[in-house]
Design a protein around this motif. Structure first.
Motif, PDB file in Angstrom:
ATOM      1  N   GLY A   1      -4.116  12.041   0.668  1.00 33.53           N
ATOM      2  CA  GLY A   1      -4.240  12.964  -0.458  1.00 33.53           C
ATOM      3  C   GLY A   1      -5.266  12.481  -1.466  1.00 33.53           C
ATOM      4  O   GLY A   1      -6.068  13.261  -1.968  1.00 33.53           O
ATOM      5  N   ARG A   2      -5.244  11.190  -1.755  1.00 33.98           N
ATOM      6  CA  ARG A   2      -6.237  10.630  -2.687  1.00 33.98           C
ATOM      7  C   ARG A   2      -7.649  10.779  -2.136  1.00 33.98           C
ATOM      8  O   ARG A   2      -8.579  11.136  -2.869  1.00 33.98           O
ATOM      9  N   LYS A   3      -7.813  10.466  -0.845  1.00 30.01           N
ATOM     10  CA  LYS A   3      -9.141  10.553  -0.235  1.00 30.01           C
ATOM     11  C   LYS A   3      -9.637  11.991  -0.240  1.00 30.01           C
ATOM     12  O   LYS A   3     -10.806  12.261  -0.521  1.00 30.01           O
TER      13      LYS A   3
ATOM     14  N   SER B   1     -13.845  16.213  -5.230  1.00 29.84           N
ATOM     15  CA  SER B   1     -14.501  15.975  -6.515  1.00 29.84           C
ATOM     16  C   SER B   1     -15.958  15.576  -6.292  1.00 29.84           C
ATOM     17  O   SER B   1     -16.835  15.926  -7.079  1.00 29.84           O
TER      18      SER B   1
ATOM     19  N   LYS C   1      -8.778  14.349  -2.372  1.00 26.87           N
ATOM     20  CA  LYS C   1      -9.096  14.687  -3.758  1.00 26.87           C
ATOM     21  C   LYS C   1     -10.443  14.103  -4.161  1.00 26.87           C
ATOM     22  O   LYS C   1     -11.264  14.780  -4.800  1.00 26.87           O
ATOM     23  N   GLU C   2     -10.711  12.860  -3.758  1.00 31.94           N
ATOM     24  CA  GLU C   2     -12.003  12.237  -4.046  1.00 31.94           C
ATOM     25  C   GLU C   2     -13.142  12.985  -3.361  1.00 31.94           C
ATOM     26  O   GLU C   2     -14.213  13.171  -3.939  1.00 31.94           O
ATOM     27  N   THR C   3     -12.904  13.426  -2.137  1.00 28.58           N
ATOM     28  CA  THR C   3     -13.925  14.148  -1.390  1.00 28.58           C
ATOM     29  C   THR C   3     -14.275  15.460  -2.081  1.00 28.58           C
ATOM     30  O   THR C   3     -15.456  15.785  -2.254  1.00 28.58           O
TER      31      THR C   3
ATOM     32  N   LYS D   1       0.840  -1.195   0.000  1.00 28.69           N
ATOM     33  CA  LYS D   1       0.000   0.000   0.000  1.00 28.69           C
ATOM     34  C   LYS D   1       0.874   1.243   0.000  1.00 28.69           C
ATOM     35  O   LYS D   1       1.949   1.250   0.597  1.00 28.69           O
ATOM     36  N   PRO D   2       0.388   2.325  -0.633  1.00 29.02           N
ATOM     37  CA  PRO D   2       1.135   3.587  -0.569  1.00 29.02           C
ATOM     38  C   PRO D   2       1.130   4.120   0.869  1.00 29.02           C
ATOM     39  O   PRO D   2       0.304   3.730   1.678  1.00 29.02           O
TER      40      PRO D   2
ATOM     41  N   VAL E   1      -0.047   9.668   0.936  1.00 34.89           N
ATOM     42  CA  VAL E   1      -0.563   9.469  -0.426  1.00 34.89           C
ATOM     43  C   VAL E   1      -2.033   9.057  -0.348  1.00 34.89           C
ATOM     44  O   VAL E   1      -2.875   9.569  -1.091  1.00 34.89           O
ATOM     45  N   ARG E   2      -2.347   8.149   0.573  1.00 36.90           N
ATOM     46  CA  ARG E   2      -3.736   7.703   0.713  1.00 36.90           C
ATOM     47  C   ARG E   2      -4.632   8.844   1.182  1.00 36.90           C
ATOM     48  O   ARG E   2      -5.755   9.006   0.693  1.00 36.90           O
TER      49      ARG E   2
END
Length: 79
Positions: free
Chosen positions: A19-21, A27, A23-25, A11-12, A16-17
């Motif tokens: 940041g992805r979460k 969007s 970004k998803e939030t 897993k990253p 990183v995780r």
């Protein structure tokens, strides 16, 4: 060869995780249809009215039970 598979499946890191979460939030929040201001004001008024009604009911019940307790305690010791 087994070590290469483990590195690919690893897993990253937490940042990183996160940041992805994040970004998803954001969007997902862009796709939300927000209510208009008059609708928000109307809903707020409805909530306030319901709160005030429950406040009055609970206060009336409290007062009634308090008076009932006074009557009960005066009967036993009021002679």
């Amino acid at each position: 060869m087994a070590k290469q598979v483990n590195k690919e499946e690893k897993k990253p890191n937490i940042f990183v995780r996160m940041g992805r979460k994040l970004k998803e939030t954001f969007s997902e929040l862009k796709r939300v249809t927000w209510p208009s201001f008059p609708k928000v004001v109307r809903s707020t008024c409805v909530v306030l009215v319901v709160v005030v009604v429950f406040l009055v009911v609970v206060t009336a019940i409290n007062f009634g039970l308090q008076e009932l307790l006074k009557v009960i305690t005066n009967i036993n010791g009021g002679a």
